[in-house]
Motif scaffolding. Structure first.
Motif, PDB file in Angstrom:
ATOM      1  N   CYS A  47       0.850  -1.184   0.000  1.00  0.00           N
ATOM      2  CA  CYS A  47       0.000   0.000   0.000  1.00  0.00           C
ATOM      3  C   CYS A  47       0.890   1.240   0.000  1.00  0.00           C
ATOM      4  CB  CYS A  47      -0.901  -0.017   1.233  1.00  0.00           C
ATOM      5  SG  CYS A  47      -1.851   1.511   1.440  1.00  0.00           S
ATOM      6  N   VAL A  49       0.058   4.132   0.663  1.00  0.00           N
ATOM      7  CA  VAL A  49      -0.373   5.091   1.681  1.00  0.00           C
ATOM      8  C   VAL A  49       0.187   4.708   3.052  1.00  0.00           C
ATOM      9  CG1 VAL A  49      -2.373   6.123   2.851  1.00  0.00           C
ATOM     10  CG2 VAL A  49      -2.452   5.670   0.385  1.00  0.00           C
ATOM     11  N   CYS A  50      -0.029   3.444   3.477  1.00  0.00           N
ATOM     12  CA  CYS A  50       0.357   3.066   4.844  1.00  0.00           C
ATOM     13  C   CYS A  50       1.465   2.019   4.881  1.00  0.00           C
ATOM     14  CB  CYS A  50      -0.856   2.571   5.617  1.00  0.00           C
ATOM     15  SG  CYS A  50      -1.426   0.954   5.076  1.00  0.00           S
ATOM     16  N   TYR A  52       1.179  -1.195   4.112  1.00  0.00           N
ATOM     17  CA  TYR A  52       0.666  -2.543   4.336  1.00  0.00           C
ATOM     18  C   TYR A  52       0.935  -3.418   3.119  1.00  0.00           C
ATOM     19  CZ  TYR A  52      -2.658  -6.364   5.166  1.00  0.00           C
ATOM     20  OH  TYR A  52      -3.225  -7.599   5.327  1.00  0.00           O
ATOM     21  N   CYS A  67      -6.953  -1.410   0.319  1.00  0.00           N
ATOM     22  CA  CYS A  67      -6.083  -1.744   1.437  1.00  0.00           C
ATOM     23  C   CYS A  67      -6.932  -2.074   2.650  1.00  0.00           C
ATOM     24  CB  CYS A  67      -5.164  -0.563   1.744  1.00  0.00           C
ATOM     25  SG  CYS A  67      -4.128  -0.851   3.189  1.00  0.00           S
ATOM     26  N   CYS A  70      -5.773   0.649   5.745  1.00  0.00           N
ATOM     27  CA  CYS A  70      -6.146   2.068   5.777  1.00  0.00           C
ATOM     28  C   CYS A  70      -7.326   2.384   4.856  1.00  0.00           C
ATOM     29  CB  CYS A  70      -4.946   2.957   5.441  1.00  0.00           C
ATOM     30  SG  CYS A  70      -4.448   2.873   3.703  1.00  0.00           S
TER      31      CYS A  70
HETATM   32 ZN   LIG Z   1      -2.989   1.169   3.336  1.00  0.00          ZN
END
Ligand SMILES: [Zn+2]
Length: 92
Positions: A47, A49-50, A52, A67, A70
């Protein structure tokens, strides 16, 4: 003399080597480094963004995924591109 028999192949190899040397030189000239990305780096599974790592995206038929951590919605290729760009900036 035997080496000349493979002249065609060595020209190809040298050409590629010269190209990467040139590219490396040009990048270093600009204060950057040639970035090598591990082909096993799970850029499309991580991911952007986070961070993961989603093992379900190993299926290459999956074009988009959400995801579970998040809840971000990802286009597989776009997400991979963002991750590679992040990795590139870390190597500066
Ligand atoms: Zn994420």
């Amino acid at each position: 003399m035997a080496r000349s028999l493979h002249f065609g192949k060595s020209v190809h190899d040298n050409g590629w080597g010269m190209f990467t040397t040139f590219l490396k030189y040009k990048l270093e000239d600009q204060g950057k480094q040639l970035i090598r990305i591990d082909k096993w780096y799970p850029s499309s599974q991580t991911c952007s963004v986070c961070g993961y790592k989603n093992p379900e995206t190993k299926d290459l038929g999956m074009r988009e995924w959400d995801c579970p951590n998040c809840k971000s919605h990802h286009d597989r290729d776009l997400n991979a591109a963002i991750n590679i760009r992040k990795l590139s900036s870390l190597n500066k």
